[in-house]
Design a protein around this motif. Structure first.
Motif, PDB file in Angstrom:
ATOM      1  N   THR A   1       0.860  -1.171   0.000  1.00 22.44           N
ATOM      2  CA  THR A   1       0.000   0.000   0.000  1.00 22.44           C
ATOM      3  C   THR A   1       0.904   1.230   0.000  1.00 22.44           C
ATOM      4  OG1 THR A   1      -0.110   0.311   2.395  1.00 22.44           O
ATOM      5  CG2 THR A   1      -1.637  -1.297   1.429  1.00 22.44           C
ATOM      6  N   SER A   2       0.309   2.394   0.112  1.00 20.38           N
ATOM      7  CA  SER A   2       1.095   3.630   0.116  1.00 20.38           C
ATOM      8  C   SER A   2       1.892   3.801   1.401  1.00 20.38           C
ATOM      9  CB  SER A   2       0.174   4.847  -0.072  1.00 20.38           C
ATOM     10  OG  SER A   2      -0.794   4.893   0.967  1.00 20.38           O
ATOM     11  N   THR A   3       1.544   3.035   2.444  1.00 16.64           N
ATOM     12  CA  THR A   3       2.206   3.223   3.728  1.00 16.64           C
ATOM     13  C   THR A   3       2.987   2.008   4.232  1.00 16.64           C
ATOM     14  OG1 THR A   3       0.142   2.586   4.847  1.00 16.64           O
ATOM     15  CG2 THR A   3       0.551   4.949   4.519  1.00 16.64           C
ATOM     16  N   TYR A   4       2.715   0.818   3.706  1.00 15.34           N
ATOM     17  CA  TYR A   4       3.415  -0.359   4.212  1.00 15.34           C
ATOM     18  C   TYR A   4       3.357  -1.498   3.194  1.00 15.34           C
ATOM     19  CZ  TYR A   4      -1.234  -2.319   5.187  1.00 15.34           C
ATOM     20  OH  TYR A   4      -2.509  -2.787   5.057  1.00 15.34           O
ATOM     21  N   THR A   5       4.159  -2.535   3.474  1.00 18.73           N
ATOM     22  CA  THR A   5       4.151  -3.764   2.672  1.00 18.73           C
ATOM     23  C   THR A   5       3.919  -4.941   3.611  1.00 18.73           C
ATOM     24  OG1 THR A   5       5.664  -2.908   0.990  1.00 18.73           O
ATOM     25  CG2 THR A   5       5.513  -5.295   1.189  1.00 18.73           C
ATOM     26  N   LEU A   6       2.946  -5.780   3.270  1.00 18.20           N
ATOM     27  CA  LEU A   6       2.673  -6.999   4.046  1.00 18.20           C
ATOM     28  C   LEU A   6       3.334  -8.167   3.329  1.00 18.20           C
ATOM     29  CD1 LEU A   6       1.193  -8.537   6.326  1.00 18.20           C
ATOM     30  CD2 LEU A   6      -0.742  -8.777   4.760  1.00 18.20           C
ATOM     31  N   ILE A   7       4.281  -8.822   3.999  1.00 22.93           N
ATOM     32  CA  ILE A   7       4.992  -9.966   3.426  1.00 22.93           C
ATOM     33  C   ILE A   7       4.555 -11.230   4.156  1.00 22.93           C
ATOM     34  CG2 ILE A   7       7.249 -11.038   3.064  1.00 22.93           C
ATOM     35  CD1 ILE A   7       8.445  -8.241   2.924  1.00 22.93           C
ATOM     36  N   GLN A   8       4.177 -12.259   3.401  1.00 24.83           N
ATOM     37  CA  GLN A   8       3.724 -13.529   3.960  1.00 24.83           C
ATOM     38  C   GLN A   8       4.636 -14.653   3.476  1.00 24.83           C
ATOM     39  OE1 GLN A   8       0.552 -14.543   5.835  1.00 24.83           O
ATOM     40  NE2 GLN A   8       1.977 -16.251   6.064  1.00 24.83           N
ATOM     41  N   LEU A   9       5.206 -15.422   4.399  1.00 25.55           N
ATOM     42  CA  LEU A   9       5.954 -16.622   4.024  1.00 25.55           C
ATOM     43  C   LEU A   9       4.936 -17.705   3.671  1.00 25.55           C
ATOM     44  CD1 LEU A   9       8.736 -16.701   6.771  1.00 25.55           C
ATOM     45  CD2 LEU A   9       9.034 -16.199   4.362  1.00 25.55           C
ATOM     46  N   THR A  10       4.956 -18.158   2.426  1.00 23.86           N
ATOM     47  CA  THR A  10       3.886 -19.045   1.947  1.00 23.86           C
ATOM     48  C   THR A  10       3.907 -20.415   2.620  1.00 23.86           C
ATOM     49  OG1 THR A  10       5.290 -19.660   0.084  1.00 23.86           O
ATOM     50  CG2 THR A  10       3.702 -17.912  -0.288  1.00 23.86           C
ATOM     51  N   ASN A  11       5.057 -20.882   3.056  1.00 22.29           N
ATOM     52  CA  ASN A  11       5.147 -22.213   3.661  1.00 22.29           C
ATOM     53  C   ASN A  11       5.573 -22.144   5.133  1.00 22.29           C
ATOM     54  OD1 ASN A  11       4.455 -23.834   1.359  1.00 22.29           O
ATOM     55  ND2 ASN A  11       6.455 -23.322   0.496  1.00 22.29           N
ATOM     56  N   TYR A  12       5.159 -21.099   5.824  1.00 20.49           N
ATOM     57  CA  TYR A  12       5.597 -20.925   7.208  1.00 20.49           C
ATOM     58  C   TYR A  12       5.214 -22.118   8.082  1.00 20.49           C
ATOM     59  CZ  TYR A  12       6.425 -18.884  11.787  1.00 20.49           C
ATOM     60  OH  TYR A  12       6.891 -18.657  13.055  1.00 20.49           O
ATOM     61  N   GLU A  13       3.991 -22.613   7.920  1.00 26.00           N
ATOM     62  CA  GLU A  13       3.543 -23.756   8.720  1.00 26.00           C
ATOM     63  C   GLU A  13       4.442 -24.958   8.467  1.00 26.00           C
ATOM     64  OE1 GLU A  13       1.326 -23.939  10.975  1.00 26.00           O
ATOM     65  OE2 GLU A  13       0.156 -22.110  10.762  1.00 26.00           O
ATOM     66  N   LYS A  14       4.787 -25.166   7.212  1.00 28.98           N
ATOM     67  CA  LYS A  14       5.641 -26.299   6.837  1.00 28.98           C
ATOM     68  C   LYS A  14       7.025 -26.158   7.465  1.00 28.98           C
ATOM     69  CE  LYS A  14       7.788 -28.348   2.726  1.00 28.98           C
ATOM     70  NZ  LYS A  14       7.889 -28.256   1.252  1.00 28.98           N
ATOM     71  N   TYR A  15       7.558 -24.908   7.485  1.00 25.38           N
ATOM     72  CA  TYR A  15       8.894 -24.684   8.035  1.00 25.38           C
ATOM     73  C   TYR A  15       8.920 -24.791   9.562  1.00 25.38           C
ATOM     74  CZ  TYR A  15       9.703 -22.517   3.446  1.00 25.38           C
ATOM     75  OH  TYR A  15       9.796 -22.266   2.106  1.00 25.38           O
ATOM     76  N   GLN A  16       7.899 -24.229  10.217  1.00 25.32           N
ATOM     77  CA  GLN A  16       7.993 -23.992  11.657  1.00 25.32           C
ATOM     78  C   GLN A  16       6.971 -24.694  12.530  1.00 25.32           C
ATOM     79  OE1 GLN A  16      10.649 -22.334  12.792  1.00 25.32           O
ATOM     80  NE2 GLN A  16      11.262 -22.143  10.651  1.00 25.32           N
ATOM     81  N   ASP A  17       6.035 -25.463  11.965  1.00 27.97           N
ATOM     82  CA  ASP A  17       5.003 -26.118  12.763  1.00 27.97           C
ATOM     83  C   ASP A  17       5.660 -27.110  13.727  1.00 27.97           C
ATOM     84  OD1 ASP A  17       2.748 -27.120  13.851  1.00 27.97           O
ATOM     85  OD2 ASP A  17       1.903 -27.949  12.013  1.00 27.97           O
ATOM     86  N   THR A  18       5.421 -26.928  15.012  1.00 31.16           N
ATOM     87  CA  THR A  18       6.022 -27.816  16.017  1.00 31.16           C
ATOM     88  C   THR A  18       5.127 -29.007  16.332  1.00 31.16           C
ATOM     89  OG1 THR A  18       5.047 -26.470  17.786  1.00 31.16           O
ATOM     90  CG2 THR A  18       7.303 -25.938  17.098  1.00 31.16           C
ATOM     91  N   ASN A  19       3.976 -29.093  15.665  1.00 35.27           N
ATOM     92  CA  ASN A  19       3.038 -30.188  15.945  1.00 35.27           C
ATOM     93  C   ASN A  19       2.930 -31.151  14.777  1.00 35.27           C
ATOM     94  OD1 ASN A  19       2.261 -29.152  18.502  1.00 35.27           O
ATOM     95  ND2 ASN A  19       1.021 -27.610  17.446  1.00 35.27           N
ATOM     96  N   GLN A  20       3.975 -31.208  13.937  1.00 35.44           N
ATOM     97  CA  GLN A  20       3.934 -32.102  12.799  1.00 35.44           C
ATOM     98  C   GLN A  20       3.912 -33.552  13.268  1.00 35.44           C
ATOM     99  OE1 GLN A  20       7.279 -31.128  10.377  1.00 35.44           O
ATOM    100  NE2 GLN A  20       6.380 -29.263   9.569  1.00 35.44           N
ATOM    101  N   VAL A  21       3.174 -34.402  12.559  1.00 33.94           N
ATOM    102  CA  VAL A  21       3.108 -35.814  12.883  1.00 33.94           C
ATOM    103  C   VAL A  21       4.312 -36.506  12.278  1.00 33.94           C
ATOM    104  CG1 VAL A  21       1.776 -37.924  12.639  1.00 33.94           C
ATOM    105  CG2 VAL A  21       0.599 -35.739  12.929  1.00 33.94           C
ATOM    106  N   CYS A  22       4.999 -37.307  13.068  1.00 35.74           N
ATOM    107  CA  CYS A  22       6.174 -38.019  12.583  1.00 35.74           C
ATOM    108  C   CYS A  22       5.776 -39.008  11.506  1.00 35.74           C
ATOM    109  CB  CYS A  22       6.840 -38.745  13.749  1.00 35.74           C
ATOM    110  SG  CYS A  22       8.309 -39.671  13.276  1.00 35.74           S
ATOM    111  N   ASN A  23       6.546 -39.048  10.411  1.00 37.50           N
ATOM    112  CA  ASN A  23       6.240 -39.937   9.297  1.00 37.50           C
ATOM    113  C   ASN A  23       6.499 -41.404   9.627  1.00 37.50           C
ATOM    114  OD1 ASN A  23       5.426 -37.955   7.519  1.00 37.50           O
ATOM    115  ND2 ASN A  23       7.506 -37.547   6.804  1.00 37.50           N
TER     116      ASN A  23
END
Length: 259
Positions: free
Chosen positions: A87-109
């Protein structure tokens, strides 16, 4: 934000941007600073894995230049590592795979030992499928065209840009900036082969890498302030101001004036 930790997988070393220092630096900085849970900023919803910022702020936080931040954001967006809305005042940046990178509740394969014989085939199939999908995404990302340059009017495939900058590490960015200026001054100008055009500019012995500040850059040094800065003495401050005024006078002669 000052406490806690993030997960960083060893496979990051196989990432296509791993050897691109500015892009890798920005990506890891985003991993460290995005929201780890949803929040708000001045009435704006900021989801998990996102942050509100600006190129200027990211440059100060990482030590990169604003042009390096712009190029790195374009590269990360071209390979779908991030999405951004401005926008004219800010930029919103979203990591598209954040859950994949940082989810601490992933089920072990890995399944229990008693169930192992029946499940051996399935993980292999899933891994192969993911590998094939990553290869297709990689090929597609390399062909995606990104827009760069001070006036955001130079279009290049991500792979071509990466190759060009690696072949011309000293003058590559200056050549991109020069082409951007030429296209800005002459919007009707047609460039049929952007890479060859850039190569010709970058190979010009008269082309000099652009610095952040100096007498011929058109910018005053970062430490300069018309209202005065903190110097050891007034004499030192006056000497610095005299040097800046001299630089201004030299710059008024043009970039090809006497140095």
């Amino acid at each position: 934000m000052d406490s806690g930790w993030i997960k960083l997988h060893r496979k990051l070393t196989e990432w296509e941007w791993y050897t691109d220092v500015p892009t890798k630096t920005l990506f890891i900085h985003l991993l460290l600073t995005v929201n780890y849970e949803p929040g708000k900023w001045r009435g704006v919803d900021v989801p998990k894995g996102a942050k509100i910022t600006s190129r200027e702020k990211l440059a100060k936080e990482t030590g990169l230049s604003q042009q390096q931040i712009r190029t790195a954001l374009n590269k990360l967006e071209s390979t779908s590592e991030i999405t951004k809305s401005t926008t004219s005042t800010y930029t919103l940046i979203q990591l598209t795979n954040y859950e994949k990178y940082q989810d601490t509740n992933q089920v072990c394969n890995q399944r229990p030992t008693s169930d192992q014989p029946a499940s051996n085939q399935r993980p292999t199939t899933i891994k192969e499928s993911k590998k094939e999908r990553r290869q297709e995404e990689y090929k597609s990302s390399k062909q995606k065209v990104i827009t760069i340059g001070p006036h955001e009017n130079v279009n290049l495939p991500a792979a071509a840009l990466d190759s060009f900058l690696s072949r011309f590490p000293e003058t590559g960015q200056a050549a991109i900036d020069e082409l951007s200026e030429r296209l800005y001054r002459d919007p009707q100008k047609k460039v049929t082969n952007t890479i060859r055009y850039l190569e010709a500019i970058a190979a010009d012995p008269e082309l000099k890498p652009k610095s952040k500040s100096g007498p011929f850059s058109g910018q005053l040094p970062d430490w300069y302030s018309d209202t005065g800065s903190e110097f050891a003495s007034e004499e030192e401050r006056q000497r610095m101001l005299a040097e800046v005024e001299k630089a201004r006078a030299q710059f008024s002669l043009g970039e090809k004036g006497e140095k």
